[in-house]
Design a protein around this motif. Structure first.
Motif, PDB file in Angstrom:
ATOM      1  N   ALA A   1       2.230   7.310  -0.030  1.00 43.57           N
ATOM      2  CA  ALA A   1       2.121   6.149   0.856  1.00 43.57           C
ATOM      3  C   ALA A   1       0.798   5.416   0.642  1.00 43.57           C
ATOM      4  CB  ALA A   1       2.262   6.587   2.304  1.00 43.57           C
ATOM      5  N   LYS A   2      -0.264   6.159   0.402  1.00 45.80           N
ATOM      6  CA  LYS A   2      -1.568   5.526   0.182  1.00 45.80           C
ATOM      7  C   LYS A   2      -1.528   4.621  -1.048  1.00 45.80           C
ATOM      8  CE  LYS A   2      -4.277   9.348   2.140  1.00 45.80           C
ATOM      9  NZ  LYS A   2      -5.213  10.464   1.818  1.00 45.80           N
ATOM     10  N   VAL A   3      -0.808   5.064  -2.075  1.00 48.69           N
ATOM     11  CA  VAL A   3      -0.741   4.284  -3.311  1.00 48.69           C
ATOM     12  C   VAL A   3      -0.064   2.946  -3.064  1.00 48.69           C
ATOM     13  CG1 VAL A   3       0.243   4.181  -5.637  1.00 48.69           C
ATOM     14  CG2 VAL A   3      -0.775   6.308  -4.806  1.00 48.69           C
ATOM     15  N   ILE A   4       1.113   2.961  -2.435  1.00 50.55           N
ATOM     16  CA  ILE A   4       1.840   1.693  -2.274  1.00 50.55           C
ATOM     17  C   ILE A   4       1.195   0.821  -1.200  1.00 50.55           C
ATOM     18  CG2 ILE A   4       3.977   2.709  -3.117  1.00 50.55           C
ATOM     19  CD1 ILE A   4       5.030   2.692  -0.266  1.00 50.55           C
ATOM     20  N   GLU A   5       0.589   1.447  -0.182  1.00 49.40           N
ATOM     21  CA  GLU A   5      -0.091   0.645   0.848  1.00 49.40           C
ATOM     22  C   GLU A   5      -1.269  -0.103   0.240  1.00 49.40           C
ATOM     23  OE1 GLU A   5       0.752   3.139   4.966  1.00 49.40           O
ATOM     24  OE2 GLU A   5      -0.922   3.726   3.673  1.00 49.40           O
ATOM     25  N   LYS A   6      -1.987   0.521  -0.675  1.00 49.63           N
ATOM     26  CA  LYS A   6      -3.124  -0.145  -1.309  1.00 49.63           C
ATOM     27  C   LYS A   6      -2.666  -1.310  -2.176  1.00 49.63           C
ATOM     28  CE  LYS A   6      -7.593   0.965  -3.307  1.00 49.63           C
ATOM     29  NZ  LYS A   6      -8.497   2.067  -3.759  1.00 49.63           N
ATOM     30  N   GLU A   7      -1.385  -1.244  -2.595  1.00 46.82           N
ATOM     31  CA  GLU A   7      -0.831  -2.337  -3.387  1.00 46.82           C
ATOM     32  C   GLU A   7      -0.093  -3.354  -2.525  1.00 46.82           C
ATOM     33  OE1 GLU A   7       1.523  -0.318  -6.318  1.00 46.82           O
ATOM     34  OE2 GLU A   7      -0.219   0.253  -7.515  1.00 46.82           O
ATOM     35  N   GLY A   8      -0.240  -3.215  -1.195  1.00 45.09           N
ATOM     36  CA  GLY A   8       0.319  -4.194  -0.279  1.00 45.09           C
ATOM     37  C   GLY A   8       1.757  -3.955   0.122  1.00 45.09           C
ATOM     38  N   VAL A   9       2.289  -2.755  -0.139  1.00 48.52           N
ATOM     39  CA  VAL A   9       3.672  -2.431   0.213  1.00 48.52           C
ATOM     40  C   VAL A   9       3.684  -1.487   1.407  1.00 48.52           C
ATOM     41  CG1 VAL A   9       5.830  -1.401  -0.588  1.00 48.52           C
ATOM     42  CG2 VAL A   9       4.405  -2.707  -2.185  1.00 48.52           C
ATOM     43  N   THR A  10       4.491  -1.815   2.398  1.00 49.44           N
ATOM     44  CA  THR A  10       4.599  -0.977   3.590  1.00 49.44           C
ATOM     45  C   THR A  10       5.659   0.102   3.375  1.00 49.44           C
ATOM     46  OG1 THR A  10       3.988  -2.822   5.017  1.00 49.44           O
ATOM     47  CG2 THR A  10       5.109  -0.949   6.053  1.00 49.44           C
ATOM     48  N   PRO A  11       5.333   1.374   3.593  1.00 52.86           N
ATOM     49  CA  PRO A  11       6.349   2.430   3.474  1.00 52.86           C
ATOM     50  C   PRO A  11       7.525   2.151   4.398  1.00 52.86           C
ATOM     51  CG  PRO A  11       4.159   3.380   3.618  1.00 52.86           C
ATOM     52  CD  PRO A  11       4.001   1.923   3.921  1.00 52.86           C
ATOM     53  N   ALA A  12       8.728   2.354   3.898  1.00 59.18           N
ATOM     54  CA  ALA A  12       9.919   2.029   4.679  1.00 59.18           C
ATOM     55  C   ALA A  12      11.074   2.922   4.257  1.00 59.18           C
ATOM     56  CB  ALA A  12      10.292   0.559   4.497  1.00 59.18           C
ATOM     57  N   LEU A  13      12.052   3.024   5.163  1.00 56.02           N
ATOM     58  CA  LEU A  13      13.270   3.772   4.900  1.00 56.02           C
ATOM     59  C   LEU A  13      14.452   2.835   4.807  1.00 56.02           C
ATOM     60  CD1 LEU A  13      13.031   6.820   7.366  1.00 56.02           C
ATOM     61  CD2 LEU A  13      12.445   6.754   4.945  1.00 56.02           C
ATOM     62  N   SER A  14      15.419   3.222   3.987  1.00 54.82           N
ATOM     63  CA  SER A  14      16.719   2.575   3.948  1.00 54.82           C
ATOM     64  C   SER A  14      17.746   3.686   3.898  1.00 54.82           C
ATOM     65  CB  SER A  14      16.846   1.662   2.728  1.00 54.82           C
ATOM     66  OG  SER A  14      18.144   1.099   2.657  1.00 54.82           O
ATOM     67  N   GLY A  15      18.331   3.989   5.048  1.00 50.27           N
ATOM     68  CA  GLY A  15      19.223   5.142   5.129  1.00 50.27           C
ATOM     69  C   GLY A  15      18.431   6.417   4.951  1.00 50.27           C
ATOM     70  N   ASN A  16      18.842   7.234   4.012  1.00 54.21           N
ATOM     71  CA  ASN A  16      18.141   8.486   3.739  1.00 54.21           C
ATOM     72  C   ASN A  16      17.222   8.391   2.527  1.00 54.21           C
ATOM     73  OD1 ASN A  16      19.215  10.036   5.880  1.00 54.21           O
ATOM     74  ND2 ASN A  16      21.116  10.363   4.730  1.00 54.21           N
ATOM     75  N   SER A  17      16.835   7.178   2.167  1.00 58.42           N
ATOM     76  CA  SER A  17      15.932   6.963   1.043  1.00 58.42           C
ATOM     77  C   SER A  17      14.707   6.184   1.501  1.00 58.42           C
ATOM     78  CB  SER A  17      16.632   6.202  -0.082  1.00 58.42           C
ATOM     79  OG  SER A  17      17.751   6.919  -0.557  1.00 58.42           O
TER      80      SER A  17
ATOM     81  N   LEU B   1       8.885   5.208  -1.249  1.00 57.62           N
ATOM     82  CA  LEU B   1       7.724   5.904  -1.792  1.00 57.62           C
ATOM     83  C   LEU B   1       7.825   6.092  -3.293  1.00 57.62           C
ATOM     84  CD1 LEU B   1       7.047   8.686   0.886  1.00 57.62           C
ATOM     85  CD2 LEU B   1       6.025   6.408   0.712  1.00 57.62           C
ATOM     86  N   ASN B   2       9.043   5.988  -3.832  1.00 57.26           N
ATOM     87  CA  ASN B   2       9.196   6.115  -5.288  1.00 57.26           C
ATOM     88  C   ASN B   2       8.472   5.002  -6.044  1.00 57.26           C
ATOM     89  OD1 ASN B   2      10.974   4.120  -4.438  1.00 57.26           O
ATOM     90  ND2 ASN B   2      12.566   4.681  -5.912  1.00 57.26           N
ATOM     91  N   LEU B   3       8.088   3.938  -5.349  1.00 57.11           N
ATOM     92  CA  LEU B   3       7.319   2.876  -5.985  1.00 57.11           C
ATOM     93  C   LEU B   3       5.932   3.358  -6.399  1.00 57.11           C
ATOM     94  CD1 LEU B   3       8.220  -0.127  -3.624  1.00 57.11           C
ATOM     95  CD2 LEU B   3       9.203   0.423  -5.870  1.00 57.11           C
ATOM     96  N   ALA B   4       5.492   4.456  -5.797  1.00 56.39           N
ATOM     97  CA  ALA B   4       4.177   5.000  -6.122  1.00 56.39           C
ATOM     98  C   ALA B   4       4.176   5.759  -7.440  1.00 56.39           C
ATOM     99  CB  ALA B   4       3.701   5.919  -5.001  1.00 56.39           C
TER     100      ALA B   4
ATOM    101  N   ALA C   1       5.970  11.849   9.561  1.00 53.80           N
ATOM    102  CA  ALA C   1       5.462  12.450   8.329  1.00 53.80           C
ATOM    103  C   ALA C   1       4.121  11.844   7.934  1.00 53.80           C
ATOM    104  CB  ALA C   1       6.475  12.272   7.201  1.00 53.80           C
ATOM    105  N   LEU C   2       4.017  10.532   8.018  1.00 53.38           N
ATOM    106  CA  LEU C   2       2.792   9.868   7.560  1.00 53.38           C
ATOM    107  C   LEU C   2       1.646  10.026   8.549  1.00 53.38           C
ATOM    108  CD1 LEU C   2       4.204   6.604   5.938  1.00 53.38           C
ATOM    109  CD2 LEU C   2       3.832   8.862   4.929  1.00 53.38           C
ATOM    110  N   ASP C   3       1.954  10.279   9.818  1.00 55.53           N
ATOM    111  CA  ASP C   3       0.904  10.453  10.832  1.00 55.53           C
ATOM    112  C   ASP C   3       0.559  11.923  11.072  1.00 55.53           C
ATOM    113  OD1 ASP C   3       0.793   7.718  11.199  1.00 55.53           O
ATOM    114  OD2 ASP C   3       2.151   7.712  12.923  1.00 55.53           O
ATOM    115  N   PHE C   4       1.267  12.830  10.445  1.00 57.29           N
ATOM    116  CA  PHE C   4       1.019  14.255  10.661  1.00 57.29           C
ATOM    117  C   PHE C   4      -0.422  14.589  10.295  1.00 57.29           C
ATOM    118  CE2 PHE C   4       1.135  18.756   9.551  1.00 57.29           C
ATOM    119  CZ  PHE C   4       1.915  19.296  10.561  1.00 57.29           C
ATOM    120  N   ASN C   5      -1.115  15.273  11.195  1.00 59.69           N
ATOM    121  CA  ASN C   5      -2.534  15.552  11.010  1.00 59.69           C
ATOM    122  C   ASN C   5      -2.720  16.933  10.384  1.00 59.69           C
ATOM    123  OD1 ASN C   5      -5.339  16.407  11.645  1.00 59.69           O
ATOM    124  ND2 ASN C   5      -5.418  14.423  12.666  1.00 59.69           N
TER     125      ASN C   5
END
Length: 594
Positions: free
Chosen positions: A263-279, A282-285, A417-421
């Motif tokens: 998520a850090k990789v795609i967020e730094k490139e301006g992409v917001t992590p998102a879901l579409s169904g069960n996918s 994040l594979n953009l990273a 998942a992304l906020d899990f500490n």
């Protein structure tokens, strides 16, 4: 071969018993009963005929057990590997039926350990407990896989009596984790409850109990088996462990850690992590093209270490010393184009392969070996999708955390998942609270996991196998466990437990691998005949005509029916043929375990 030294710490716990919490930490020296050089040899099972089937409905009685149906299943109703399974008796039922311990808007069900048992007319005298995968929750057909992918036979086909269960809860909902008893049933109590009942049912059906009993499964089924090896060491003669999630709570947390890095990789490139169904996106990273780039770099450094350039990495330790992501793969100087990795990508991927850690740098789970099988679809599904959808986040939130999270987490698994500490949330797998009197680490993991002395001294055996490209349970974690078992047995545990790594295999099966093999027959021969499994022959499934089904990810450059020996660790398959550039590399006969 030089072994790679690793040490994992979590909550300040390090040392000879890997990854155990402080409350259950036991010194390696506590395994006082050292193995003898001559362990008992168990006798072979003898066959029998089924005495009764439909009469079992009225004749069989066992405490807290209800038989719900009994029927005769005709030959050919089930098939495996292209041939028919013989006539057998199917018994379904449930144990320990009760009302839920909790009563909320989402969890007000009744519970039971539901099961089915299949009893062959022509019985080989053996019992097989089928450990199922994932979060359980359904009674899978009780056939008993023999391991790997593309089965050509199974335990039922071989004449075993086989039981399967839902492990104490029904349905796909993870909310069973709100019920403390359902947690324990899932963790260990279903096996403990069903085992004596199943043996009694066998006695009723055949007029005698099983001569030999086996338990096996992959993934969570492998975990069930390893837990049984420490909790039920007198009940089974053979333990077949595949891709074991024996440290499942930590592995699930590691999946969330990995998702956060992507998520850090795609967020730094301006992409917001998102879901579409069960996918997820994040594979953009780490795209397929970029994964192929890394796979090619791994092969360049590691493929030939075993003497054959064949698209497989047998020498895991050698590859660890030879491959460095930071230097072996070009770093992008401009935009990503598939020929390089950005510095952010390298940082994220390196962190994932080095193993999940908290902000203090303390290890939360083991590391992973680099393997070219990362190009497989199964690897990608676990890394990018299961880590943020209805697999790992809900397992952690509702089954492994104490207390469990609010049910609303199920509506935003990506956010959870992304906020899990990793500092404050991760330690909760070791905690208890209120009605949750046993921690996830206690009910999910083997007890004193390196002490297998009861199993060993009875003459029982264990075979463990694990893919080197498993993206959810690290083969390095299993390797560390085996090293610790070896240390606890005077430096040699090979007379009762052997560990086989499967190069390129993803989670439990598939991947760029020879994943079709029969560990169960090898286990039976070891238990009952004393034939030590010095190698297990595995086959690729690239042929569309493979009776166990085709693996479409086998490279075109391979013979579709390639064979390889799986070697007991620390040995690896080394090419010993005369021409490594010929078709000799397709045949297991040209490889030896060294």
């Amino acid at each position: 071969m030089v072994k790679r030294q690793r040490l994992s710490c979590f909550k300040g716990i390090c040392g000879c018993l890997l990854l155990l919490p402080l409350l259950t930490l036991i010194s390696c020296s506590d395994n006082d009963d050292k193995h003898s050089s001559s362990l008992p040899q168990l006798s072979a099972a003898e066959s029998s005929q089924l005495l009764t089937c439909t009469d079992l409905a009225g004749q069989f009685s066992f405490a807290n057990t209800e038989i719900t149906a009994v029927e005769t299943v005709a030959a050919g109703t089930l098939t495996v590997g292209g041939h028919d399974i013989a006539e057998h008796c199917l018994v379904t039922g449930k144990m320990n039926e009760r009302a839920s311990w909790v009563n909320t808007a989402v969890e007000d069900a009744s519970y039971a350990i539901s099961f089915e048992m299949r009893l062959p007319v022509d019985w080989n005298g053996r019992f097989f407990y089928q450990g199922n995968g994932g979060l359980d929750g359904s009674v899978k057909t009780a056939v008993g896989a023999v391991s790997g992918g593309g089965y050509l036979t199974n335990a039922l086909d071989m004449g075993f009596a086989v039981i399967s269960s839902d492990a104490g809860h029904s349905g796909n909902s993870p909310f069973f984790g709100l019920d403390p008893q359902a947690r324990l049933d899932y963790g260990y109590n279903a096996v403990a409850s069903l085992t004596p009942m199943a043996k009694a049912l066998i006695t009723a059906a055949y007029g005698r109990g099983p001569d030999r009993s086996y338990i096996g499964g992959t993934s969570n089924g492998g975990r069930h088996t390893m837990v049984a090896a420490t909790r039920e060491p007198e009940e089974y003669d053979g333990y077949m462990v595949g891709a074991p999630g024996f440290h499942l709570p930590k592995a699930a947390i590691a999946q969330l850690f990995g998702a956060q890095q992507y998520a850090k990789v795609i967020e730094k490139e301006g992409v917001t992590p998102a879901l579409s169904g069960n996918s997820s996106n994040l594979n953009l990273a780490f795209t397929q093209e970029e994964r192929q780039l890394v796979a090619d770099a791994i092969l360049e450094k590691c493929d030939a270490l075993d003497g054959a350039t064949d698209g497989m990495v047998e020498d895991v330790e050698g590859c660890h010393n030879s491959f460095n992501l930071l230097t072996a793969v070009p770093t992008c100087t401009s935009d990503r184009d598939g020929t390089c990795l950005s510095e952010d990508q390298k940082s994220a991927i390196s962190a994932i392969y080095s193993g999940a850690r908290n902000s203090q740098g303390e290890a939360l789970y083991n590391d992973w070996p680099y393997d070219p099988g990362l190009i497989s679809s199964g690897w990608a599904a676990w890394e990018f999708d299961n880590s943020v959808t209805n697999r790992d986040p809900v397992s952690v939130a509702f089954v492994f955390m104490s207390p469990p999270e609010d049910p609303s987490v199920n509506d935003d698994t990506l956010g959870y998942a992304l906020d899990f500490n990793m500092d404050t949330d991760a330690p909760k797998i070791f905690e208890t609270s209120g009605i949750y009197t046993e921690s996830a680490w206690s009910f999910m993991t083997p007890v004193n996991e390196t002490n297998l002395s009861v199993l060993r001294d009875r003459g029982a055996k264990m075979i463990v196998y694990h893919g080197t490209c498993d993206p959810v349970f690290s083969v390095n974690d299993t390797t560390d466990w085996y090293d610790a078992v070896t240390e606890a047995n005077d430096g040699d545990a090979t007379d009762f437990v052997r560990f086989f790594r499967v190069p390129g295999m993803s989670h439990s099966r598939n991947g760029i691998a020879t994943d079709q093999f029969d560990a169960l027959s090898a286990l039976v021969d070891w238990v009952e005949k004393g034939v030590k499994p010095d190698r297990i022959i595995a086959t690729a499934r690239g042929d569309v005509n493979n009776p166990g089904g085709q693996n479409t990810e086998i490279p075109d450059s391979w013979d579709p029916n390639r064979t390889r020996p799986l070697c007991p660790y620390p040995k690896i398959a080394v090419f010993t043929g005369t021409d490594a550039t010929s078709d000799q590399i397709e045949d297991a006969a040209n490889f030896t375990c060294q």
